[in-house]
Design a protein around this motif. Structure first.
Motif, mmCIF file in Angstrom:
data_model
loop_
_atom_site.group_PDB
_atom_site.id
_atom_site.type_symbol
_atom_site.label_atom_id
_atom_site.label_comp_id
_atom_site.label_asym_id
_atom_site.label_seq_id
_atom_site.Cartn_x
_atom_site.Cartn_y
_atom_site.Cartn_z
ATOM 1 N N MET A 67 0.836 -1.198 0.000
ATOM 2 C CA MET A 67 0.000 0.000 0.000
ATOM 3 C C MET A 67 0.870 1.247 0.000
ATOM 4 O O MET A 67 1.867 1.331 0.731
ATOM 5 C CB MET A 67 -0.925 0.024 1.215
ATOM 6 N N ILE A 74 -3.492 0.217 -3.507
ATOM 7 C CA ILE A 74 -3.298 -1.070 -2.839
ATOM 8 C C ILE A 74 -3.245 -2.178 -3.880
ATOM 9 O O ILE A 74 -4.058 -2.208 -4.806
ATOM 10 C CB ILE A 74 -4.434 -1.374 -1.849
ATOM 11 N N SER A 94 -0.754 -2.883 -7.437
ATOM 12 C CA SER A 94 -1.218 -1.619 -6.858
ATOM 13 C C SER A 94 -1.336 -0.517 -7.912
ATOM 14 O O SER A 94 -1.979 0.505 -7.662
ATOM 15 C CB SER A 94 -0.272 -1.155 -5.738
ATOM 16 N N SER A 185 -6.703 -5.123 3.604
ATOM 17 C CA SER A 185 -6.534 -3.733 4.017
ATOM 18 C C SER A 185 -7.293 -3.455 5.306
ATOM 19 O O SER A 185 -8.446 -3.852 5.462
ATOM 20 C CB SER A 185 -7.044 -2.802 2.912
ATOM 21 N N TYR A 190 -2.227 -0.968 6.955
ATOM 22 C CA TYR A 190 -2.853 0.276 6.520
ATOM 23 C C TYR A 190 -1.838 1.399 6.667
ATOM 24 O O TYR A 190 -1.016 1.394 7.592
ATOM 25 C CB TYR A 190 -4.104 0.628 7.333
#
Length: 315
Positions: A67, A74, A94, A185, A190
């Protein structure tokens, strides 16, 4: 300011490599991917990448996620097989607007078509460990499950760009197709570059009940230090899960804010690695303290020697 924090002692060599890159003004994503690849490539780490332990049918299924905290991009894979570096596949995904989380055969096919190398990731050592476990289960009828140590990293570069990544072969002897928290996620990871990031390791089935990585980031946004945010999220949820669900599996989280401050909380004994500019660099042991706090101490050479002997012991 720059910094990187990662779960488990197994991440330390990668953290040292990332440290040099970050000091030379590398992008957080490049430094973190390099660090996680080093864990994935090392055959003696039984819970990540090459040498990871397989599912109950002897197939090594791997999960990973990447991320970007600036763009919120992501990418993730779950149940991918025969790919040396799942983190690299997750990072490439991503960049996709659609279909950025691939699972099973679809994840493996994506990697092959995208030009990633193919490799049998099940080592002979891991296969022998799997065979011995099958024999033990047949003889004793004990629970087969053992080990679920994800490598998770939060990285900050000199331009205040932040990334987070995870990689894991998941629960040893898991059912085919089982996925833990690592590629999810909010649960396994995160990051928001304007605040900070968090990553988790532990029993995915319980971690995903709390979305603790996202909660830690939001607690940091409210003004808590990374350490205070980790303590509040981990110990508060451990207590709540025990009351509501009857028990709480092992889980640990690491966090870093966009100023390079870091924190760790765990409901078991847990090692982690951290490096920050003009600050701490090393491997530490964390364990629950009193009053929902965490005790953190440097690792001893005796512990490190025992660790190396244990992971390389004959099977």
């Amino acid at each position: 300011m720059w910094g990187i924090i990662a779960t488990w002692r197994m991440a330390h060599d990668g953290v040292l490599a990332a440290k040099e890159m970050l000091a030379a003004d590398a992008f957080a994503g490049d430094a973190m991917e390099t660090a996680i690849k080093m864990v994935e490539d090392y055959p003696y780490y039984k819970s990540v990448g090459y040498g990871g332990l397989p599912n109950e049918t002897g197939i090594l299924e791997m999960d990973a996620a990447y991320m970007d905290g600036t763009t919120f991009a992501i990418g993730a894979v779950a149940g991918i097989t025969d790919v040396p570096n799942p983190i690299a596949v997750a990072r490439q995904l991503s960049h996709e607007k659609f279909n950025s989380f691939r699972v099973g055969a679809g994840a493996t096919q994506y990697a092959m078509l995208a030009g990633f190398p193919r490799k049998n990731m099940l080592t002979e050592r891991a296969r022998r460990i799997w065979e011995k476990r099958c024999e033990e289960i047949a003889k004793t009828n004990l629970s087969p499950y053992d080990g679920h140590d994800t490598v998770g990293m939060v990285c900050l570069d000199q331009n205040q760009r932040m990334t987070v990544g995870t990689s894991s072969s998941g629960l040893f002897m898991k059912k085919a197709g089982r996925v833990g928290d690592s590629p999810l996620s909010g649960s396994g990871f995160y990051v928001d570059a304007e605040i900070g990031g968090a990553a988790a390791t532990g029993l995915g089935e319980d971690l995903m009940k709390g979305c603790l990585s996202y909660e830690i980031v939001q607690l940091m946004a409210s003004g808590l230090t990374p350490q205070a945010a980790c303590d509040k999220a981990v110990y508060g949820f451990t207590e709540k899960l025990t009351q509501r669900y009857g028990k709480a599996g092992a889980f640990s989280l690491v966090a870093m804010n966009n100023q390079g401050q870091w924190g760790v909380a765990t409901n078991v004994e847990f090692t982690f690695s951290v490096a920050v500019k003009d600050g701490v660099c090393g491997i530490f042991m964390a364990k629950p303290g009193g009053n929902q706090t965490t005790v953190i101490e440097p690792i001893t050479q005796e512990w490190l020697d025992a660790y190396e002997k244990r992971i390389k012991a004959p099977v």
